[in-house]
Scaffold this motif. Structure first.
Motif, mmCIF file in Angstrom:
data_model
loop_
_atom_site.group_PDB
_atom_site.id
_atom_site.type_symbol
_atom_site.label_atom_id
_atom_site.label_comp_id
_atom_site.label_asym_id
_atom_site.label_seq_id
_atom_site.Cartn_x
_atom_site.Cartn_y
_atom_site.Cartn_z
ATOM 1 N N LEU A 47 31.171 44.704 42.684
ATOM 2 C CA LEU A 47 32.191 45.458 41.969
ATOM 3 C C LEU A 47 33.752 43.897 42.000
ATOM 4 C CD1 LEU A 47 33.470 46.579 39.783
ATOM 5 C CD2 LEU A 47 33.824 48.607 41.185
ATOM 6 N N SER A 48 33.619 43.941 43.442
ATOM 7 C CA SER A 48 35.696 43.769 43.919
ATOM 8 C C SER A 48 35.462 42.075 43.771
ATOM 9 C CB SER A 48 35.735 44.031 45.452
ATOM 10 O OG SER A 48 34.663 43.239 46.093
ATOM 11 N N ARG A 49 33.955 41.647 43.325
ATOM 12 C CA ARG A 49 34.222 40.121 42.847
ATOM 13 C C ARG A 49 34.105 39.787 41.892
ATOM 14 N NH1 ARG A 49 33.915 36.467 47.040
ATOM 15 N NH2 ARG A 49 33.982 34.674 46.191
ATOM 16 N N ILE A 50 33.670 40.799 41.093
ATOM 17 C CA ILE A 50 33.870 40.850 39.496
ATOM 18 C C ILE A 50 35.263 41.070 39.258
ATOM 19 C CG2 ILE A 50 32.982 42.013 37.968
ATOM 20 C CD1 ILE A 50 29.999 42.570 39.054
ATOM 21 N N VAL A 51 35.481 42.410 40.245
ATOM 22 C CA VAL A 51 37.046 42.012 39.341
ATOM 23 C C VAL A 51 37.944 40.406 39.661
ATOM 24 C CG1 VAL A 51 39.368 43.720 40.142
ATOM 25 C CG2 VAL A 51 36.912 44.563 39.947
ATOM 26 N N ARG A 57 34.386 35.169 36.173
ATOM 27 C CA ARG A 57 35.147 33.903 34.919
ATOM 28 C C ARG A 57 35.312 35.230 33.589
ATOM 29 N NH1 ARG A 57 35.208 28.845 34.282
ATOM 30 N NH2 ARG A 57 33.247 28.237 36.315
ATOM 31 N N ILE A 58 34.261 35.445 33.650
ATOM 32 C CA ILE A 58 34.540 36.856 32.384
ATOM 33 C C ILE A 58 35.560 38.020 32.568
ATOM 34 C CG2 ILE A 58 33.577 38.734 30.677
ATOM 35 C CD1 ILE A 58 32.139 35.598 29.999
ATOM 36 N N THR A 59 35.420 38.146 33.471
ATOM 37 C CA THR A 59 36.448 39.120 33.828
ATOM 38 C C THR A 59 38.268 38.805 34.123
ATOM 39 O OG1 THR A 59 36.508 39.231 36.062
ATOM 40 C CG2 THR A 59 35.650 40.742 35.034
ATOM 41 N N GLY A 60 37.899 37.227 33.769
ATOM 42 C CA GLY A 60 39.759 36.267 34.111
ATOM 43 C C GLY A 60 40.743 36.931 32.728
ATOM 44 N N ILE A 64 43.026 27.903 38.150
ATOM 45 C CA ILE A 64 43.472 26.415 38.793
ATOM 46 C C ILE A 64 41.872 25.710 38.466
ATOM 47 C CG2 ILE A 64 43.255 25.692 41.419
ATOM 48 C CD1 ILE A 64 44.917 28.137 42.449
ATOM 49 N N ARG A 65 41.033 26.319 39.020
ATOM 50 C CA ARG A 65 39.186 25.546 38.803
ATOM 51 C C ARG A 65 38.472 26.236 38.784
ATOM 52 N NH1 ARG A 65 40.670 24.731 44.181
ATOM 53 N NH2 ARG A 65 41.941 22.749 43.364
ATOM 54 N N SER A 66 37.453 25.984 38.562
ATOM 55 C CA SER A 66 36.239 27.076 38.334
ATOM 56 C C SER A 66 36.032 26.851 40.398
ATOM 57 C CB SER A 66 34.786 25.916 38.012
ATOM 58 O OG SER A 66 33.415 26.789 38.326
ATOM 59 N N ALA A 67 34.868 28.237 40.273
ATOM 60 C CA ALA A 67 34.910 27.834 41.550
ATOM 61 C C ALA A 67 33.292 27.890 41.901
ATOM 62 C CB ALA A 67 35.326 29.280 42.297
ATOM 63 N N GLY A 68 32.312 27.064 40.795
ATOM 64 C CA GLY A 68 30.483 27.732 40.955
ATOM 65 C C GLY A 68 29.991 28.648 40.841
ATOM 66 N N ALA A 69 29.187 29.421 39.959
ATOM 67 C CA ALA A 69 28.394 30.474 40.205
ATOM 68 C C ALA A 69 28.927 31.161 39.744
ATOM 69 C CB ALA A 69 27.742 31.562 41.110
ATOM 70 N N GLY A 70 29.665 31.571 38.512
ATOM 71 C CA GLY A 70 29.999 32.211 37.833
ATOM 72 C C GLY A 70 31.458 32.233 38.459
ATOM 73 N N GLU A 71 32.160 31.670 39.156
ATOM 74 C CA GLU A 71 33.662 32.820 39.899
ATOM 75 C C GLU A 71 34.288 31.372 39.479
ATOM 76 O OE1 GLU A 71 33.069 33.853 43.207
ATOM 77 O OE2 GLU A 71 32.149 35.391 43.070
ATOM 78 N N SER A 128 20.560 39.804 42.867
ATOM 79 C CA SER A 128 20.203 39.061 42.084
ATOM 80 C C SER A 128 20.650 37.391 42.469
ATOM 81 C CB SER A 128 20.136 38.955 39.920
ATOM 82 O OG SER A 128 20.314 38.372 39.753
ATOM 83 N N ASP A 129 21.986 37.691 42.343
ATOM 84 C CA ASP A 129 23.218 36.527 42.962
ATOM 85 C C ASP A 129 22.561 36.220 44.533
ATOM 86 O OD1 ASP A 129 24.575 37.194 40.440
ATOM 87 O OD2 ASP A 129 26.126 37.938 42.668
ATOM 88 N N PHE A 130 22.323 36.630 45.641
ATOM 89 C CA PHE A 130 21.520 36.643 46.875
ATOM 90 C C PHE A 130 20.598 35.025 45.912
ATOM 91 C CE2 PHE A 130 18.577 36.935 50.470
ATOM 92 C CZ PHE A 130 19.035 36.619 51.343
ATOM 93 N N LEU A 131 19.121 36.277 45.533
ATOM 94 C CA LEU A 131 17.556 35.624 44.529
ATOM 95 C C LEU A 131 18.105 34.147 44.665
ATOM 96 C CD1 LEU A 131 15.705 38.291 43.604
ATOM 97 C CD2 LEU A 131 16.037 36.827 46.395
ATOM 98 N N HIS A 132 19.224 34.031 43.362
ATOM 99 C CA HIS A 132 19.530 33.196 42.967
ATOM 100 C C HIS A 132 20.685 31.495 44.285
ATOM 101 C CE1 HIS A 132 19.215 33.380 38.975
ATOM 102 N NE2 HIS A 132 19.832 35.437 38.779
#
Length: 176
Positions: free
Chosen positions: A79-83, A87-90, A100-107, A163-167
């Protein structure tokens, strides 16, 4: 004393240079103490009121079970990473940060902007480490007042973290 930029000179670890002004030190000197004190006061007052209600309603558990602690820990992380980074919660962070920039993996990587409370909130909501206590507190009180709903949503967050870990593991295996 002249300001030195990290990219212009080699690192000087002398005692004289240790206290020299740098951009990083200037940012630290702008501590926003009033704003941070207000945010901390809001956090503490909210936690105190909710704790009081939980005590009054005899909802405080004698102890947390290990499974609840694991659920809360992993759900808080996600939850803290999503907040703070998703990218979507931007859109939620946009009034308080600059992209600033994309950090990869949707962040994304962002930095606080503005002055006063705008900047203080920007510091808070763009840092997953700073958001974690707020998320953990929200999830913990959720377990007290709405345990079924909280476990359901925390379970979703834990599933997404797994799922993130497995990806990432799959991606690394593909690189070999």
């Amino acid at each position: 004393m002249e300001r030195t930029q990290p990219h212009e000179t080699e690192a000087n670890l002398s005692i004289e240079e240790y206290g020299a002004k740098t951009a990083e030190k200037e940012e630290c000197e702008e501590l926003l103490l009033t704003e941070y004190a207000t945010l901390l006061g809001f956090y503490l007052a909210s936690a105190a009121v909710l704790t009081g209600i939980a005590v009054e309603q005899n909802r405080l558990p004698r102890k947390f079970g290990l499974l609840d602690l694991a659920l809360l820990g992993i759900a808080t992380h996600k939850l803290s990473r999503i907040v703070a980074k998703d990218r979507i919660t931007g859109i939620l962070r946009a009034p308080f940060v600059s992209y600033i920039r994309s950090a990869g993996a949707g962040e994304v990587e962002e930095e606080p902007r503005g002055r006063g409370f705008q900047r203080g909130i920007g510091h808070l909501i763009s840092c997953p480490y700073c958001m974690a206590p707020w998320c953990a507190t929200s999830l913990s009180f959720g377990l007290l007042f709405a345990p079924r709903v909280t476990r359901f949503f925390a379970g979703i967050l834990v599933s997404v973290a797994a799922s993130d870990f497995l990806h990432r593991a799959y991606s690394r295996m593909q690189q070999k």
